[in-house]
Scaffold this active site. Sequence first.
Site, short mmCIF file in Angstrom:
data_model
loop_
_atom_site.label_atom_id
_atom_site.label_comp_id
_atom_site.label_asym_id
_atom_site.label_seq_id
_atom_site.Cartn_x
_atom_site.Cartn_y
_atom_site.Cartn_z
N SER A 102 0.84 -1.17 -0.12
CA SER A 102 0.03 0.11 -0.05
C SER A 102 0.93 1.15 0.02
CB SER A 102 -0.94 0.01 1.18
OG SER A 102 -1.71 -1.00 1.10
N ARG A 122 1.74 4.54 -3.07
CA ARG A 122 1.64 5.84 -2.95
C ARG A 122 2.68 6.50 -2.91
NH1 ARG A 122 -2.36 2.68 -0.44
NH2 ARG A 122 -4.26 3.37 0.11
N GLY A 137 -5.82 -3.79 -7.78
CA GLY A 137 -7.03 -2.85 -7.36
C GLY A 137 -6.68 -1.64 -6.93
N SER A 197 -13.24 2.09 2.91
CA SER A 197 -12.51 1.36 2.21
C SER A 197 -11.29 2.52 2.02
CB SER A 197 -13.24 1.19 0.81
OG SER A 197 -12.10 1.19 -0.35
N ASP A 257 -7.07 -7.76 4.73
CA ASP A 257 -6.38 -8.57 3.76
C ASP A 257 -5.73 -9.94 4.64
OD1 ASP A 257 -6.67 -6.98 1.61
OD2 ASP A 257 -4.73 -5.80 2.07
N ARG A 298 -12.65 -14.52 -1.79
CA ARG A 298 -11.72 -14.87 -0.68
C ARG A 298 -12.62 -15.90 0.32
NH1 ARG A 298 -7.29 -10.32 -0.11
NH2 ARG A 298 -6.16 -11.10 -1.54
C1 S3P Z 1 -5.70 -1.05 0.26
C2 S3P Z 1 -7.02 -1.03 0.72
C3 S3P Z 1 -7.99 -2.47 0.97
C4 S3P Z 1 -6.89 -3.67 0.96
C5 S3P Z 1 -5.90 -3.52 -0.28
C6 S3P Z 1 -4.97 -2.45 -0.20
C7 S3P Z 1 -5.00 -0.04 -0.02
O1 S3P Z 1 -8.72 -2.36 0.01
O2 S3P Z 1 -7.60 -4.87 0.73
O3 S3P Z 1 -5.13 -4.65 -0.35
O4 S3P Z 1 -3.72 0.16 -0.38
O5 S3P Z 1 -5.59 1.19 0.18
P1 S3P Z 1 -9.98 -1.58 0.45
O6 S3P Z 1 -10.03 -0.22 0.27
O7 S3P Z 1 -11.01 -2.09 -0.99
O8 S3P Z 1 -10.73 -2.25 1.63
#
Ligand code: S3P
Length: 477
Positions: free
Chosen positions: A25, A29, A97, A170, A337, A368
Amino acid sequence: MTVTPLTAHPCEALSGQVTLPGDKSISHRALMLSAVAVGPSQISGLLEGEDVLCTANALRGLGAEIQRGEDGIWRVWGRGVGGLAEPEDVLDMGNSGTAARLLLGLLASHDLTAVMTGDASLRSRPMARVIRPLSDTGAQFLSRARDRLPLAVNGTAEPMPLRYRLPVASAQVKSAILLAGLSTPGVTEVIEPSPSRDHSEIMLAHFGAQIDCAVIDPGESQADEALKGVGPTARRIRLIGQPELTGRDLQVPADPSSAAFPMVAALTRPGSDVLLPAVGINPLRCGLIATLQEMGGDISLENQRDFAGEPVADLRVKGSRLQGIEVPAERVPAMIDEFPVLAVAAAAASGTTVMRGLAELRVKESDRLAVMARGLAACGVEVEEGQDSLTVTGAGNQTAGGRPRGGGQVQTHLDHRIAMSFLVLGSIADQAVTVDDGAPIETSFPGFGDLMNRLGARIEPAPDPAPGTSGPAETAA
Ligand code: S3P
């Protein structure tokens, strides 16, 4: 990507010290904010997994200069807020994602058109959760049916600032809105029902943005229509648009979501003693540590310190007798996660572990909940899948040494965390476990098998299937 079946053989105690890869994450960023800062940034400890490499490539396609030095440090020369250029080619976000959703936020407020795609897993994941709010900036999106990738974004030169209340906690959606707010005049505001990981907020402040975050005052929530009915943990984040971000140096902590795998393996093998240095312990990511400690896990946080506003510690993990618990639902965002690997810990614990509030797990890299339930059942674990819950009864009291049976062949559905979870299960089980494809592990944890083996695990390429068979399908022992 070549399909790589892997087998984890049962192992004994794990011991030693290993350096884990950087936080995924934070790595995404760090690259994105460096790319819209002025002046050079230097990032050490960046995760060099496929997901983050996709982000780096996409940002290069948008005009940022990004190089990896022979010293392993990544150097980025950004284009300033609002300065990304229209890409000549499709942006391929691979399996990620987070990369896709955050970048859509950044691009929504740029005067350019870009087309984005990803692998089969990412192309099946919902994008409406970011497209819908981002459309209110004035950006336009053209997607396949049901808001899936590939899609085109036509960013706006004159973005409107958003005030958006997230329907579910989220961090991806929150971050997409905040990133859109960077090149937008005025104040962008996000209201989150409960706190989700705040890496974007911490890093935006580190790069010089004016951003503040506060728990919503109950008096205020009465008066303001957008805040009606929010719970006691709801927060608001406000970003002042069009800041001048300045290039920075930063060190990425090791990823607590990756630490989860050796942590669970060590906890569930008696006599283990493992040290994991410099792991991120941001409280909004630490739900698994709290849960495993409540289950009786011996995890200590040593040498606590700070990397650019992110708390880190060296984690010492020792073999323990785990007891099943009910995981508090309000903890879910802080360990979203980690449920696949928690289910593996639960399979070795005594008693039953109940995990509720997991609806979001159905739209991760795979479904999952369903994939874990099927795989655990194939490995002889007593498991019940609910609409948004998973209940696992462990082998702790039932077998010598608390080993679950194992022995299954598990399908991972392009999901790195499913693959690693079942390789941990094979390591702590009575019989080996094979996963049909370990290649997706490269997205988040390059070198996973070698690292686990250095601690005492036995993860190897799976033996070739017998002639005339098609290799591992989901089967029980
Ligand atoms: C993440 C947020 C989470 C997490 C993903 C990483 C991030 O997803 O499951 O692996 O880096 O912001 P959600 O924001 O959809 O919960």
